[in-house]
Design an enzyme around this catalytic site. Structure first.
Site, PDB file in Angstrom:
ATOM      1  N   ASP A  62     -45.424  17.258 -41.317  1.00  0.00           N
ATOM      2  CA  ASP A  62     -46.277  16.077 -41.372  1.00  0.00           C
ATOM      3  C   ASP A  62     -45.511  14.939 -42.035  1.00  0.00           C
ATOM      4  O   ASP A  62     -44.450  15.155 -42.615  1.00  0.00           O
ATOM      5  CB  ASP A  62     -47.620  16.371 -42.045  1.00  0.00           C
ATOM      6  CG  ASP A  62     -47.558  16.481 -43.557  1.00  0.00           C
ATOM      7  OD1 ASP A  62     -46.481  16.842 -44.093  1.00  0.00           O
ATOM      8  OD2 ASP A  62     -48.584  16.234 -44.201  1.00  0.00           O
ATOM      9  N   TYR A  64     -43.992  11.869 -44.356  1.00  0.00           N
ATOM     10  CA  TYR A  64     -43.845  11.626 -45.797  1.00  0.00           C
ATOM     11  C   TYR A  64     -45.086  10.882 -46.283  1.00  0.00           C
ATOM     12  O   TYR A  64     -45.631  10.029 -45.586  1.00  0.00           O
ATOM     13  CB  TYR A  64     -42.610  10.768 -46.061  1.00  0.00           C
ATOM     14  CG  TYR A  64     -41.298  11.426 -45.710  1.00  0.00           C
ATOM     15  CD1 TYR A  64     -40.898  12.617 -46.308  1.00  0.00           C
ATOM     16  CD2 TYR A  64     -40.430  10.838 -44.784  1.00  0.00           C
ATOM     17  CE1 TYR A  64     -39.682  13.205 -46.009  1.00  0.00           C
ATOM     18  CE2 TYR A  64     -39.207  11.420 -44.477  1.00  0.00           C
ATOM     19  CZ  TYR A  64     -38.839  12.606 -45.091  1.00  0.00           C
ATOM     20  OH  TYR A  64     -37.633  13.182 -44.785  1.00  0.00           O
ATOM     21  N   PHE A  75     -38.603  13.488 -40.566  1.00  0.00           N
ATOM     22  CA  PHE A  75     -37.477  13.509 -41.506  1.00  0.00           C
ATOM     23  C   PHE A  75     -36.903  12.122 -41.813  1.00  0.00           C
ATOM     24  O   PHE A  75     -36.135  11.963 -42.753  1.00  0.00           O
ATOM     25  CB  PHE A  75     -36.343  14.437 -41.037  1.00  0.00           C
ATOM     26  CG  PHE A  75     -36.711  15.891 -40.997  1.00  0.00           C
ATOM     27  CD1 PHE A  75     -36.921  16.600 -42.171  1.00  0.00           C
ATOM     28  CD2 PHE A  75     -36.877  16.555 -39.799  1.00  0.00           C
ATOM     29  CE1 PHE A  75     -37.282  17.943 -42.152  1.00  0.00           C
ATOM     30  CE2 PHE A  75     -37.235  17.898 -39.745  1.00  0.00           C
ATOM     31  CZ  PHE A  75     -37.435  18.596 -40.931  1.00  0.00           C
ATOM     32  N   HIS A 184     -35.904  26.007 -43.232  1.00  0.00           N
ATOM     33  CA  HIS A 184     -36.229  24.593 -43.428  1.00  0.00           C
ATOM     34  C   HIS A 184     -35.211  23.978 -44.393  1.00  0.00           C
ATOM     35  O   HIS A 184     -34.757  24.635 -45.335  1.00  0.00           O
ATOM     36  CB  HIS A 184     -37.646  24.462 -44.000  1.00  0.00           C
ATOM     37  CG  HIS A 184     -38.195  23.088 -43.895  1.00  0.00           C
ATOM     38  ND1 HIS A 184     -37.910  22.103 -44.805  1.00  0.00           N
ATOM     39  CD2 HIS A 184     -39.007  22.519 -42.972  1.00  0.00           C
ATOM     40  CE1 HIS A 184     -38.525  20.983 -44.456  1.00  0.00           C
ATOM     41  NE2 HIS A 184     -39.207  21.212 -43.349  1.00  0.00           N
TER      42      HIS A 184
END
Length: 222
Positions: A62, A64, A75, A184
């Site tokens: 989701d 920032y 990202f 991740h």
């Protein structure tokens, strides 16, 4: 509004009852306080990478949730915003994998413009509250996006980092497309992410498909 190429690919997805409920929920959230990204950037990933140009799909979770950070590409952060820890680890791995210098910014738009769809599974978030818009309908919509990309005749490289993203593998025909999986890049799992060489894996798959590799180098913005 969805960009034209995605309207065609997704058919009447935005006319479904769940999507209207989702849109109403997000508007109510905006009336009650800040929601990121801004309204005009919710579909920025689809806008930056037209359906017929997708050659890599990177799936995030989701947006920032800090002020000025997210702008609709997973990202990525706007120019002038400090690079978040997960993205710093991505850049560190890019340097170790392909030898590219770490840029002075976290703005990933140059990747998106080359056919890298930087898609979050959830497209909005309440300020300061990670995952606050999970489970309200976005996942159904972005699953439809993944399914539409999977349906393309041209093979695509799907990049699934972390357990959340890996669950979406069920939507992908792995006989036709390439899936690059790994831990991740967040600091919690960076030890397993670093050294995984995803970028060279992506470029090798693109070469096999006869596509140009991605130029992963990002310009310094000063």
């Amino acid at each position: 509004m969805l960009p034209a190429s995605w309207q065609e690919a997704l058919g009447d997805e935005t006319e479904q009852p769940y999507f209207k409920e989702l849109a109403d929920f997000v508007e109510e959230e905006r009336r009650n306080g800040p929601v990121y990204p801004p309204r005009e950037e919710v579909f920025a990933a689809l806008d930056a990478t037209p359906y017929d140009r997708v050659k890599v799909l990177v799936l995030g979770q989701d947006p920032y949730h800090g002020e000025g950070q997210g702008h609709g590409l997973c990202f990525s952060v706007r120019p002038g915003v400090r690079t978040p820890p997960s993205l710093r680890n991505i850049f560190r791995e890019l340097r170790d994998d392909l030898g590219h210098p770490v840029p002075d910014n976290g703005y990933l738009m140059p990747w998106a413009r080359q056919g890298v769809l930087l898609l979050n599974a959830v497209l909005t978030v309440r300020a300061g509250q990670a995952n606050s818009h999970q489970g309200v309908g976005w996942e159904k919509f972005t699953d439809a996006v993944i399914t539409a990309v999977n349906a393309r005749e041209e093979p695509v490289v799907f990049v699934l980092w972390g357990n959340y993203a890996k669950k979406k593998k069920r939507l992908i025909d792995t006989a036709r497309h390439t899936v690059v999986e790994g831990a991740h890049p967040s600091p919690l799992s960076a030890r397993r992410f670093l050294g995984s060489r995803p970028f060279s894996q992506i470029d090798a798959a693109l070469a096999e498909y006869g596509h140009e590799p991605v130029d992963w180098r990002l310009p310094d913005l000063g």
